[in-house]
Write a protein that holds these residues in place. Structure first.
Motif, PDB file in Angstrom:
ATOM      1  N   VAL A 311      45.083  37.211  37.217  1.00 21.55           N
ATOM      2  CA  VAL A 311      43.856  36.434  37.039  1.00 21.55           C
ATOM      3  C   VAL A 311      42.795  37.268  36.302  1.00 21.55           C
ATOM      4  CG1 VAL A 311      41.981  35.241  38.225  1.00 21.55           C
ATOM      5  CG2 VAL A 311      44.327  35.011  39.071  1.00 21.55           C
ATOM      6  N   ALA A 312      42.702  38.549  36.654  1.00 22.25           N
ATOM      7  CA  ALA A 312      41.729  39.411  35.977  1.00 22.25           C
ATOM      8  C   ALA A 312      42.047  39.548  34.498  1.00 22.25           C
ATOM      9  CB  ALA A 312      41.689  40.779  36.654  1.00 22.25           C
ATOM     10  N   GLU A 313      43.326  39.703  34.159  1.00 25.05           N
ATOM     11  CA  GLU A 313      43.704  39.791  32.745  1.00 25.05           C
ATOM     12  C   GLU A 313      43.336  38.510  32.002  1.00 25.05           C
ATOM     13  OE1 GLU A 313      47.763  40.936  32.195  1.00 25.05           O
ATOM     14  OE2 GLU A 313      47.385  43.033  32.726  1.00 25.05           O
ATOM     15  N   ALA A 314      43.549  37.362  32.640  1.00 19.87           N
ATOM     16  CA  ALA A 314      43.152  36.092  32.022  1.00 19.87           C
ATOM     17  C   ALA A 314      41.639  36.046  31.852  1.00 19.87           C
ATOM     18  CB  ALA A 314      43.637  34.922  32.873  1.00 19.87           C
ATOM     19  N   GLY A 315      40.904  36.562  32.837  1.00 21.31           N
ATOM     20  CA  GLY A 315      39.451  36.589  32.736  1.00 21.31           C
ATOM     21  C   GLY A 315      38.963  37.459  31.594  1.00 21.31           C
ATOM     22  N   VAL A 316      39.609  38.589  31.385  1.00 20.60           N
ATOM     23  CA  VAL A 316      39.225  39.462  30.269  1.00 20.60           C
ATOM     24  C   VAL A 316      39.501  38.774  28.939  1.00 20.60           C
ATOM     25  CG1 VAL A 316      39.715  41.645  29.112  1.00 20.60           C
ATOM     26  CG2 VAL A 316      39.493  41.582  31.605  1.00 20.60           C
ATOM     27  N   ARG A 317      40.642  38.064  28.840  1.00 17.86           N
ATOM     28  CA  ARG A 317      40.926  37.312  27.613  1.00 17.86           C
ATOM     29  C   ARG A 317      39.877  36.230  27.383  1.00 17.86           C
ATOM     30  NH1 ARG A 317      46.196  37.400  29.674  1.00 17.86           N
ATOM     31  NH2 ARG A 317      46.193  35.159  30.060  1.00 17.86           N
ATOM     32  N   ALA A 318      39.446  35.573  28.467  1.00 17.63           N
ATOM     33  CA  ALA A 318      38.412  34.546  28.344  1.00 17.63           C
ATOM     34  C   ALA A 318      37.090  35.158  27.901  1.00 17.63           C
ATOM     35  CB  ALA A 318      38.249  33.812  29.672  1.00 17.63           C
ATOM     36  N   LEU A 319      36.773  36.326  28.431  1.00 14.31           N
ATOM     37  CA  LEU A 319      35.550  37.031  28.028  1.00 14.31           C
ATOM     38  C   LEU A 319      35.583  37.348  26.544  1.00 14.31           C
ATOM     39  CD1 LEU A 319      32.956  38.741  28.597  1.00 14.31           C
ATOM     40  CD2 LEU A 319      34.501  40.646  29.132  1.00 14.31           C
ATOM     41  N   GLU A 320      36.706  37.857  26.072  1.00 17.01           N
ATOM     42  CA  GLU A 320      36.807  38.304  24.676  1.00 17.01           C
ATOM     43  C   GLU A 320      36.885  37.147  23.696  1.00 17.01           C
ATOM     44  OE1 GLU A 320      40.214  40.799  24.990  1.00 17.01           O
ATOM     45  OE2 GLU A 320      39.068  42.553  25.697  1.00 17.01           O
ATOM     46  N   SER A 321      37.503  36.043  24.116  1.00 13.91           N
ATOM     47  CA  SER A 321      37.706  34.912  23.206  1.00 13.91           C
ATOM     48  C   SER A 321      36.613  33.858  23.294  1.00 13.91           C
ATOM     49  CB  SER A 321      39.051  34.243  23.496  1.00 13.91           C
ATOM     50  OG  SER A 321      39.031  33.589  24.764  1.00 13.91           O
ATOM     51  N   GLY A 322      35.921  33.807  24.426  1.00 11.22           N
ATOM     52  CA  GLY A 322      34.947  32.750  24.638  1.00 11.22           C
ATOM     53  C   GLY A 322      35.578  31.415  24.969  1.00 11.22           C
ATOM     54  N   GLU A 323      36.878  31.416  25.257  1.00 10.46           N
ATOM     55  CA  GLU A 323      37.601  30.168  25.522  1.00 10.46           C
ATOM     56  C   GLU A 323      38.090  30.101  26.966  1.00 10.46           C
ATOM     57  OE1 GLU A 323      40.774  30.113  22.718  1.00 10.46           O
ATOM     58  OE2 GLU A 323      39.450  29.803  20.975  1.00 10.46           O
ATOM     59  N   ARG A 324      38.404  28.900  27.411  1.00 15.47           N
ATOM     60  CA  ARG A 324      39.049  28.686  28.706  1.00 15.47           C
ATOM     61  C   ARG A 324      40.486  29.177  28.611  1.00 15.47           C
ATOM     62  NH1 ARG A 324      42.464  24.699  30.543  1.00 15.47           N
ATOM     63  NH2 ARG A 324      42.344  24.147  32.769  1.00 15.47           N
ATOM     64  N   VAL A 325      40.917  29.975  29.584  1.00 15.80           N
ATOM     65  CA  VAL A 325      42.256  30.566  29.568  1.00 15.80           C
ATOM     66  C   VAL A 325      43.024  30.137  30.816  1.00 15.80           C
ATOM     67  CG1 VAL A 325      43.578  32.724  29.618  1.00 15.80           C
ATOM     68  CG2 VAL A 325      41.509  32.560  28.215  1.00 15.80           C
ATOM     69  N   GLY A 326      44.219  29.596  30.622  1.00 16.21           N
ATOM     70  CA  GLY A 326      45.063  29.211  31.734  1.00 16.21           C
ATOM     71  C   GLY A 326      45.699  30.419  32.393  1.00 16.21           C
ATOM     72  N   ILE A 327      46.077  30.274  33.663  1.00 23.65           N
ATOM     73  CA  ILE A 327      46.656  31.357  34.455  1.00 23.65           C
ATOM     74  C   ILE A 327      48.071  30.976  34.862  1.00 23.65           C
ATOM     75  CG2 ILE A 327      46.472  32.656  36.620  1.00 23.65           C
ATOM     76  CD1 ILE A 327      43.371  32.034  36.420  1.00 23.65           C
ATOM     77  N   THR A 328      49.035  31.811  34.520  1.00 27.27           N
ATOM     78  CA  THR A 328      50.438  31.564  34.839  1.00 27.27           C
ATOM     79  C   THR A 328      50.993  32.739  35.629  1.00 27.27           C
ATOM     80  OG1 THR A 328      50.710  30.283  32.798  1.00 27.27           O
ATOM     81  CG2 THR A 328      52.720  31.036  33.906  1.00 27.27           C
ATOM     82  N   LEU A 329      51.632  32.436  36.760  1.00 29.61           N
ATOM     83  CA  LEU A 329      52.204  33.460  37.618  1.00 29.61           C
ATOM     84  C   LEU A 329      53.719  33.483  37.515  1.00 29.61           C
ATOM     85  CD1 LEU A 329      50.120  32.773  40.865  1.00 29.61           C
ATOM     86  CD2 LEU A 329      49.637  34.448  39.062  1.00 29.61           C
ATOM     87  N   ALA A 330      54.290  34.650  37.753  1.00 32.06           N
ATOM     88  CA  ALA A 330      55.742  34.767  37.852  1.00 32.06           C
ATOM     89  C   ALA A 330      56.214  34.066  39.124  1.00 32.06           C
ATOM     90  CB  ALA A 330      56.143  36.237  37.873  1.00 32.06           C
ATOM     91  N   PRO A 331      57.504  33.753  39.244  1.00 29.71           N
ATOM     92  CA  PRO A 331      58.012  33.186  40.497  1.00 29.71           C
ATOM     93  C   PRO A 331      57.745  34.150  41.651  1.00 29.71           C
ATOM     94  CG  PRO A 331      59.628  32.946  38.739  1.00 29.71           C
ATOM     95  CD  PRO A 331      58.556  33.842  38.208  1.00 29.71           C
ATOM     96  N   ARG A 332      57.317  33.596  42.782  1.00 33.19           N
ATOM     97  CA  ARG A 332      56.983  34.427  43.933  1.00 33.19           C
ATOM     98  C   ARG A 332      58.224  34.700  44.786  1.00 33.19           C
ATOM     99  NH1 ARG A 332      52.088  32.314  46.766  1.00 33.19           N
ATOM    100  NH2 ARG A 332      53.323  30.425  46.810  1.00 33.19           N
ATOM    101  N   PRO A 333      58.521  35.963  45.067  1.00 31.51           N
ATOM    102  CA  PRO A 333      59.646  36.276  45.956  1.00 31.51           C
ATOM    103  C   PRO A 333      59.427  35.691  47.351  1.00 31.51           C
ATOM    104  CG  PRO A 333      58.966  38.219  44.733  1.00 31.51           C
ATOM    105  CD  PRO A 333      57.916  37.185  44.492  1.00 31.51           C
ATOM    106  N   ASP A 334      60.509  35.311  48.004  1.00 28.73           N
ATOM    107  CA  ASP A 334      60.421  34.718  49.341  1.00 28.73           C
ATOM    108  C   ASP A 334      59.722  35.629  50.344  1.00 28.73           C
ATOM    109  OD1 ASP A 334      61.759  32.503  48.396  1.00 28.73           O
ATOM    110  OD2 ASP A 334      63.732  33.176  49.094  1.00 28.73           O
ATOM    111  N   LEU A 335      59.764  36.930  50.096  1.00 28.36           N
ATOM    112  CA  LEU A 335      59.170  37.908  51.006  1.00 28.36           C
ATOM    113  C   LEU A 335      57.709  37.636  51.282  1.00 28.36           C
ATOM    114  CD1 LEU A 335      59.529  40.689  52.492  1.00 28.36           C
ATOM    115  CD2 LEU A 335      58.897  41.776  50.325  1.00 28.36           C
TER     116      LEU A 335
END
Length: 341
Positions: A311-335
């Motif tokens: 989420v922080a990386e997406a926020g930095v991209r949004a800061l630098e681009s001035g655009e809305r940035v979507g957030i995509t996560l890897a599959p979550r392990p069952d653990l």
């Protein structure tokens, strides 16, 4: 495991030294067994007066020191991945200060390494989950009396930023706490982020985009906004207001000592996060020690640390681009179970 949990503390700077003090003087059931810091003099100063502590300049030497049964990582973020993986390889329970790993790719490698073990060893230091006010707010929201949360309004202010602080760090260092708190309070994932930039404050160093206004969207339809202002000049303030269908609740209002003197009265404003969240840090470390002595790990997971990095990386991209940035996560392990740790 002995009567006292032997803890290796990695990092003897501002945060690490405070944890060394906490383990030695505040927390029960633990002792500082080893300390590692590249600056041997700083490490020696941090453990002055504490008996039975070995001091090292290398992480692995501290992890392999006699009596070490658990690890508290308080070193700079870029050193965390190596330290975490070394601790996991030794089967040692870990409390790792945020960011767990600053970059999402590295954080995912830690998640995958722990998942291969098939058991949790890592707790991430998102201490707001242990703050009494935040815990009351969480219980209120979970109880449903105010209905569905619609918005979270957050404030994160610091007196001043360190000399090497960057505009991106307002998000990936400061707002990372709000990222975790929002997921935990709402039980929802953050799906998109937009960053707005007012004109920089005159108190901000040249070139630093401070303050910023960060807006998150969630998969449950809520909105989360964060005012982050790291050179406000007057104090350390963290607030959160939940606005729900049937009411609202706010935590973090200044309730420090009221000082009355000639000409007026004033409430003291904390100048440091170690003051504002002292009780949260104490409770966090005590809970971790108690759990480790019982052979278990609770609290924010490595997955929570990974999500915060994404989420922080997406926020930095949004800061630098001035655009809305979507957030995509890897599959979550069952653990790692469900939303928000």
């Amino acid at each position: 495991m002995g009567d006292l949990l032997g803890v290796a503390v990695l990092g003897a700077g501002h945060m690490g030294a405070d944890h060394i003090r906490r383990l030695d003087r505040v927390v029960s059931g633990a002792r500082v067994a080893a300390v590692a810091d590249p600056d041997a003099v700083r490490a020696e100063e941090a453990v002055a007066g504490i008996e039975g502590v070995s001091v090292h300049t290398e992480t692995e030497a501290a992890l392999d020191a006699p009596g070490v049964e658990a690890v508290l990582i308080a070193s700079p973020g870029p050193a965390h991945e190596e330290a975490l993986r070394a601790a996991l390889a030794r089967g040692l329970p870990v409390l790792c200060e945020k960011p767990m790993v600053p970059d999402a790719a590295g954080a995912l490698r830690v998640v995958e390494a722990e998942a291969r073990l098939g058991r949790r060893l890592t707790q991430v230091g998102f201490m707001r989950r242990h703050d009494p006010e935040y815990r009351r707010l969480k219980a209120l929201l979970d109880g449903g009396r105010l209905g569905r949360p619609l918005m979270l309004h957050c404030v994160h202010r610091n007196v001043s930023s360190p000399p090497d602080f960057t505009s991106a760090m307002l998000i990936d260092s400061s707002v990372s706490h709000e990222i975790d708190a929002a997921r935990w309070l709402l039980g929802q994932e953050l799906t998109a982020v937009t960053v707005l930039r007012p004109g920089p404050s005159p108190g901000a160093p040249q070139g630093l985009l401070d303050p910023q206004f960060v807006l998150f969207e969630t998969d449950g339809g809520a909105l989360v906004d964060v005012e982050v202002f790291v050179n406000c000049g007057f104090g350390y303030q963290v607030r959160c207001e939940a606005v729900c269908e049937a009411g609202s609740a706010r935590v973090g209002d200044d309730d420090g000592m009221l000082v009355t003197a000639r000409g007026g009265a004033a409430v003291e404003v904390p100048q440091d996060y170690l003051v504002r969240f002292e009780a949260a840090y104490d409770r966090e470390v005590q809970t971790w020690v108690d759990d480790a002595r019982r052979g278990r790990v609770t609290g924010p997971t490595a997955w929570d640390g990974y999500v915060a990095a994404v989420v922080a990386e997406a926020g930095v991209r949004a800061l630098e681009s001035g655009e809305r940035v979507g957030i995509t996560l890897a599959p979550r392990p069952d653990l790692y179970g469900g939303n928000g740790g």
